[in-house]
Design an enzyme around this catalytic site. Structure first.
Site, PDB file in Angstrom:
ATOM      1  CD  GLN A 198      76.086  36.085 -25.700  1.00 24.80           C
ATOM      2  OE1 GLN A 198      76.316  35.005 -25.696  1.00 24.80           O
ATOM      3  NE2 GLN A 198      75.036  36.798 -25.114  1.00 24.80           N
ATOM      4  CB  SER A 227      79.544  36.810 -19.110  1.00 28.43           C
ATOM      5  OG  SER A 227      78.282  36.254 -19.509  1.00 28.43           O
ATOM      6  CB  SER A 253      81.522  30.215 -26.309  1.00 29.35           C
ATOM      7  OG  SER A 253      80.808  29.957 -25.168  1.00 29.35           O
ATOM      8  CD  GLU A 301      72.523  33.416 -24.603  1.00 30.88           C
ATOM      9  OE1 GLU A 301      72.372  34.221 -24.179  1.00 30.88           O
ATOM     10  OE2 GLU A 301      73.342  32.688 -24.162  1.00 30.88           O
ATOM     11  CD  GLU A 332      69.338  28.609 -10.047  1.00 21.66           C
ATOM     12  OE1 GLU A 332      69.970  28.858 -10.795  1.00 21.66           O
ATOM     13  OE2 GLU A 332      69.302  27.374  -9.237  1.00 21.66           O
TER      14      GLU A 332
HETATM   15  C1  LIG Z   1      79.683  26.957 -21.091  1.00 21.85           C
HETATM   16  C2  LIG Z   1      79.284  28.170 -20.920  1.00 21.85           C
HETATM   17  C3  LIG Z   1      79.454  29.125 -22.093  1.00 21.85           C
HETATM   18  C4  LIG Z   1      79.120  30.667 -21.945  1.00 21.85           C
HETATM   19  N1  LIG Z   1      79.619  31.244 -23.230  1.00 21.85           N
HETATM   20  C5  LIG Z   1      79.361  32.535 -22.957  1.00 21.85           C
HETATM   21  C6  LIG Z   1      79.492  33.474 -24.178  1.00 21.85           C
HETATM   22  O1  LIG Z   1      79.770  33.219 -25.134  1.00 21.85           O
HETATM   23  N2  LIG Z   1      79.447  34.894 -23.977  1.00 21.85           N
HETATM   24  C7  LIG Z   1      78.864  35.452 -22.608  1.00 21.85           C
HETATM   25  O2  LIG Z   1      78.655  36.571 -22.564  1.00 21.85           O
HETATM   26  N3  LIG Z   1      78.854  34.538 -21.459  1.00 21.85           N
HETATM   27  C8  LIG Z   1      78.819  33.071 -21.815  1.00 21.85           C
HETATM   28  N4  LIG Z   1      78.682  32.499 -20.540  1.00 21.85           N
HETATM   29  C9  LIG Z   1      78.197  32.887 -19.400  1.00 21.85           C
HETATM   30  C10 LIG Z   1      76.846  32.775 -18.847  1.00 21.85           C
HETATM   31  O3  LIG Z   1      75.967  33.568 -19.536  1.00 21.85           O
HETATM   32  C11 LIG Z   1      76.788  33.100 -17.326  1.00 21.85           C
HETATM   33  O4  LIG Z   1      77.924  32.049 -16.707  1.00 21.85           O
HETATM   34  C12 LIG Z   1      75.737  33.129 -16.793  1.00 21.85           C
HETATM   35  O5  LIG Z   1      74.712  34.099 -17.186  1.00 21.85           O
HETATM   36  C13 LIG Z   1      75.475  32.931 -15.186  1.00 21.85           C
HETATM   37  O6  LIG Z   1      76.159  34.106 -14.714  1.00 21.85           O
HETATM   38  P1  LIG Z   1      77.533  33.778 -13.639  1.00 21.85           P
HETATM   39  O7  LIG Z   1      78.326  32.536 -14.038  1.00 21.85           O
HETATM   40  O8  LIG Z   1      78.312  34.972 -13.407  1.00 21.85           O
HETATM   41  O9  LIG Z   1      76.711  33.326 -12.305  1.00 21.85           O
HETATM   42  P2  LIG Z   1      76.219  34.270 -11.364  1.00 21.85           P
HETATM   43  O10 LIG Z   1      75.354  35.453 -11.910  1.00 21.85           O
HETATM   44  O11 LIG Z   1      77.317  34.729 -10.239  1.00 21.85           O
HETATM   45  O12 LIG Z   1      75.273  33.305 -10.329  1.00 21.85           O
HETATM   46  C14 LIG Z   1      75.658  32.186  -9.431  1.00 21.85           C
HETATM   47  C15 LIG Z   1      74.503  31.621  -8.866  1.00 21.85           C
HETATM   48  O13 LIG Z   1      73.503  32.545  -8.240  1.00 21.85           O
HETATM   49  C16 LIG Z   1      72.271  32.404  -8.830  1.00 21.85           C
HETATM   50  N5  LIG Z   1      71.642  33.736  -8.794  1.00 21.85           N
HETATM   51  C17 LIG Z   1      72.292  34.896  -9.668  1.00 21.85           C
HETATM   52  N6  LIG Z   1      71.208  35.720  -9.741  1.00 21.85           N
HETATM   53  C18 LIG Z   1      70.114  35.191  -9.124  1.00 21.85           C
HETATM   54  C19 LIG Z   1      68.887  35.745  -8.937  1.00 21.85           C
HETATM   55  N7  LIG Z   1      68.438  37.140  -9.404  1.00 21.85           N
HETATM   56  N8  LIG Z   1      67.943  35.063  -8.220  1.00 21.85           N
HETATM   57  C20 LIG Z   1      68.355  33.598  -8.138  1.00 21.85           C
HETATM   58  N9  LIG Z   1      69.502  33.307  -8.455  1.00 21.85           N
HETATM   59  C21 LIG Z   1      70.391  34.049  -8.821  1.00 21.85           C
HETATM   60  C22 LIG Z   1      72.510  31.844 -10.255  1.00 21.85           C
HETATM   61  O14 LIG Z   1      71.356  31.191 -10.723  1.00 21.85           O
HETATM   62  C23 LIG Z   1      73.640  30.834  -9.982  1.00 21.85           C
HETATM   63  O15 LIG Z   1      73.107  29.714  -9.325  1.00 21.85           O
HETATM   64  C24 LIG Z   1      78.787  31.093 -20.711  1.00 21.85           C
HETATM   65  C25 LIG Z   1      78.704  30.092 -19.679  1.00 21.85           C
HETATM   66  C26 LIG Z   1      78.922  28.825 -19.632  1.00 21.85           C
HETATM   67  C27 LIG Z   1      78.923  27.757 -18.623  1.00 21.85           C
END
Ligand SMILES: Cc1cc2nc3c(=O)[nH]c(=O)nc-3n(C[C@H](O)[C@H](O)[C@H](O)COP(=O)(O)OP(=O)(O)OC[C@H]3O[C@@H](n4cnc5c(N)ncnc54)[C@H](O)[C@@H]3O)c2cc1C
Lengths: 371, 406
Positions: free
Chosen positions: B142, B145, B177, B260, B387
């Site tokens: 996928q 991100s 992933s 998902e 969140e």
């Molecule tokens: C082990 C693992 C596997 C993954 N695998 C995949 C994959 O295969 N493909 C893929 O595309 N993605 C993948 N991801 C990515 C995952 O979907 C994102 O990490 C996740 O959606 C959060 O985005 P971010 O890491 O950019 O955090 P951010 O969006 O930068 O968030 C940082 C913090 O701010 C908070 N925040 C952000 N926006 C808001 C809001 N509107 N209101 C309140 N709080 C908010 C969040 O809750 C978090 O606490 C994976 C992540 C992990 C950890």
């Protein structure tokens, strides 16, 4: 007998309609300051129109023979409406104690009156310490020499204890804790209302001075009977709690959609939004836990005691949480006497502590799991 | 239906009995015996990891050849055309057997990307990839991100520009992933920078061996590297690899995200089941002499209440599914609780173990828990953070006003 999903929905909606009409907030407020703390007319209607007291009494004793799932639906609605009635004491505690005793004679004597809504009943277990542990009971019963018994002692926290016609008392005999039936109007019974945190649920202290009593079930079987009653009663209470918690969540969500501050509805602020989401999580878990426990009771599955313990702990916490956060979401108005939020807060806290509170129900769960 | 289920059950058992051994009874657990691994993410060396993935593919192929590779899929793509209930039943029965762990293929590829391709891809692409995926030949990832688009997924910046019969993709994806094992990836790209951000996105299926696709492992805090950065430099993708409408990729993304949330949160096996097993936790309390610590006992009780109530929630969702009703956004509750339950379990265990979680004494069932502990932060993030789940619950279930969004 058991109802299918659409019958359950129908049951829920007829009980809800009835309670909206007959137990609106004004009625609850009036009753919580009156004696008796329920409306005799409403109770009679609940019996005649909806057959609520007879719902879960077996058919052989004049009831309709439904089970814990249907009971759960009714209790969710009663919890939601904060109904002031002797339903919990009579149907959930006393009638279930009679059934759990396995004493067919006593059931045949008392249950038809309960089913018809003519008899109200109470179950007296806890003493001043508030514990439901039969080992901590000091009230005593001794044989009167004529095949009957004489009861001495004092019981506290007896729900609807000043108004019940029949009181089932757990007292100690030489053989151990045992269950007895007493007419509340017998000579030697003194009933005194206790001041309660939750005024919608009346409680009393009962003093027994050499009162004639009839043994219910086997002499010394009180511990086993109480364990069973506690499982059923905590699942019933859990349903009531889930209903109350759901209502708190709805009040909060409604308010969050309509109350404006800083030029926006407060529900658009994430701190408030997330509070409501946290309440929803608790409510969903509570409903799942209480409904699955009821289902497990109905099906007689071996994990019922575990499911009951989970429901008790889960719903107690969920309701308290929802009741607290509901006040917070409402701000100052939530702290006023006029707002219903405190009625739910009081009910939530007193329900959480009714059978001993977290320390007790946690240990009960671990015990059921062999831990 | 009942009758049909009985036949199906018998058929599944015949198949499994013929191909694999029964797993040891997981309920009969004895402290100190068996595997004590609590790894949620794999931390195998690359060579072993490749073997692990190969075993998964092999098992998927055998499943497929016997009619269990894609139980709910349409027959024209090699599916079986049965219901989600059959699928669940199959999973339940299979969990009694000692089969290869197919998570690498199934969670994202078959669980999320497969249904998205089925719903939105052009016919040739469905023919080309669906049978291959469900046969275990193709693994999918996928590519959603990006460094600047996580929770705010609609702000993806990876560009796709039309060039004749192709599209040319440029940009960077992150946290992807299983990209290192994948043959295809579902990418969200920006095709119209002038439209409101949800309306300028287009989805493509990217062959991972296309020139310009570079996968770089990202080491995660557990030490392993399950996810990756994926760089897309002038990657040419044929027009028929587009999913859904041009600029209509958000709809495609929603299909994936919906699947998902349905997948995450209902896992019940492996280290997850172990971490929430009353038997194992009570054995741990005995082994660590914390048996009568009242504070720990109370925490254990709370932990088990949550775990069991979450299980009840899942049971009830299954029952609605069986009645033909698809569970709605309230499923986010289970996803949220899943991360929290495991997090609480890991910290409870840590407090029982004390120093024995700090360094490895070699004793069974002690330091092994560090693997679960280190995995738990991810469970509160992946598939949508706590969140974001709460926003979904508040807005879609409770109808609270939407957040102000840029
Ligand atoms: C082990 C693992 C596997 C993954 N695998 C995949 C994959 O295969 N493909 C893929 O595309 N993605 C993948 N991801 C990515 C995952 O979907 C994102 O990490 C996740 O959606 C959060 O985005 P971010 O890491 O950019 O955090 P951010 O969006 O930068 O968030 C940082 C913090 O701010 C908070 N925040 C952000 N926006 C808001 C809001 N509107 N209101 C309140 N709080 C908010 C969040 O809750 C978090 O606490 C994976 C992540 C992990 C950890």
């Amino acid at each position: 007998m058991s109802a299918d999903d659409s019958e359950l929905r129908e049951l829920r909606s007829s009980v809800r309609q009835f309670l909206e009409a007959r137990s609106p907030e004004e009625a609850v407020r009036k009753l919580m300051e009156s004696e008796p703390r329920f409306d005799l007319d409403v109770w009679a209607q609940a019996a005649d129109q909806l057959r609520l007291p007879s719902l879960v009494i077996p058919e052989e004793y004049g009831g309709d023979g439904f089970g814990p799932v249907e009971l759960g639906v009714v209790l969710e609605e009663m919890g939601r409406a904060l109904l002031c009635s002797p339903f919990f004491s009579t149907v959930v505690l006393a009638a279930q104690a009679l059934l759990a005793s396995g004493d067919k004679g006593a059931c045949a004597r008392h249950l038809p009156g309960i089913a018809a809504g003519r008899t109200t009943a109470a179950l007296a277990v806890a003493e001043d310490g508030g514990s439901w542990d039969p080992a901590l009971i000091s009230a005593r019963a001794v044989p009167d020499g004529d095949g009957g018994w004489r009861l001495n002692g004092r019981k506290s926290f007896v729900i609807d204890g000043t108004t019940a016609d029949l009181v089932l008392v757990v007292a100690r005999t030489v053989a151990g804790p045992s269950l007895f039936a007493v007419e509340r109007t017998s000579a030697g019974v003194a009933a005194e209302a206790m001041e309660t945190l939750d005024a919608t649920r009346a409680m009393a202290r009962l003093t027994f001075d050499t009162v004639p009593a009839a043994l219910v079930g086997a002499d010394g079987a009180g511990g086993r009977v109480m364990a069973r009653v506690l499982d059923i009663a905590t699942v019933g209470l859990a349903a009531e709690q889930a209903g109350g918690a759901r209502r708190c969540l709805e009040m909060s969500a409604d308010y969050a959609r309509t109350r404006h501050q800083f030029g926006r509805p407060i529900g658009s602020f994430q701190a408030v939004k997330h509070k409501c989401a946290d309440m929803l999580v608790q409510v969903e878990l509570a409903e799942a836990a209480s409904r699955e426990a009821a289902r497990s009771a109905a099906e007689g599955t071996p994990d019922f005691p575990v499911a009951a313990a989970v429901a008790h702990a889960c719903c107690s916490r969920a309701y308290m949480f929802a009741a607290m956060e509901n006040i917070q979401v409402h701000g100052g108005i939530g702290f006023t006497w006029e707002h219903p939020a405190h009625l739910y807060f009081r009910r939530a806290k007193s329900s959480q502590l009714l059978f001993g509170g977290p320390a007790v129900y946690h240990e009960r769960l671990l015990d059921r799991l062999g831990i | 239906m009942e009758h049909d289920m009985q036949d199906f059950t018998a058929e599944v058992r015949r198949f499994l009995d013929a191909h694999v051994a029964k797993a040891p009874d997981r309920t009969a657990f004895t402290w100190g015996e068996g595997d004590d691994s609590m790894a949620y993410f794999s931390s195998l060396p690359p060579e072993e990891e490749r073997e692990h993935v190969q075993r998964a593919r092999d098992w998927q192929r055998i499943r497929h050849e016997n009619g269990f590779g894609w139980i709910t899929g349409p027959p024209e793509y090699g599916g079986r055309g049965l219901t989600p209930v059959h699928d669940l039943l199959y999973d339940a029965i299979e969990s009694e057997y000692d089969v290869a762990d197919t998570g690498t293929l199934s969670v994202i590829g078959l669980g999320m990307i497969g249904p998205t391709i089925l719903a939105h891809a052009q016919p040739r692409i469905k023919d080309r990839w669906l049978p291959a995926m469900y046969r275990g030949d193709a693994i999918a990832c996928q590519l959603f991100s990006e460094p600047g688009a996580g929770s705010d997924l609609a702000s993806v910046a990876t560009k796709a520009v039309r060039d004749g019969e192709d599209w040319v993709l440029n940009g960077q994806k992150v946290w992807t992933s299983v990209a290192q094992h994948s043959q295809i990836g579902l990418a969200l790209t920006r095709t119209n920078p002038d439209a409101p951000k949800h309306r300028g996105i287009t989805a493509f299926l990217v062959p991972m061996d296309a020139p310009g696709v570079e996968v770089r492992p990202l080491r995660q805090m557990t030490g392993g590297a399950d996810f990756n950065e994926v760089f897309l430099t002038d990657v040419r993708v044929p027009e028929d690899h587009r999913l859904g409408e041009i600029d209509g990729g958000w709809t495609v993304a929603l299909t994936t995200l919906m699947n998902e949330r349905a997948t995450v949160g209902s896992e019940g096996a492996g280290p997850v089941a172990a971490a929430l097993s009353p038997d194992r936790l009570s054995a741990l309390m005995r082994a660590t002499w914390t048996w009568d610590d009242r504070a720990l006992r109370a925490r254990l009780a709370e932990l088990l209440v949550d775990a069991m109530a979450t299980e009840h929630l899942n049971t009830r969702a299954l029952r609605t599914l069986r009645a033909g009703v698809t569970p709605g956004p309230e499923r986010s509750v289970a996803k949220l609780m899943y991360g929290q339950n495991l997090t609480r379990a890991a910290h409870f265990v840590a407090d029982c173990l004390g120093p024995r979680l700090v360094a490895d004494t070699g004793k069974w069932g002690t330091y092994a828990w560090s693997e679960l502990l280190l995995a738990t932060p991810a469970l509160r993030i992946l598939g949508g953070t706590e969140e974001i789940m709460k926003n979904i619950l508040a807005e879609r279930v409770l109808g609270l006003p939407k957040e102000a969004r840029a």
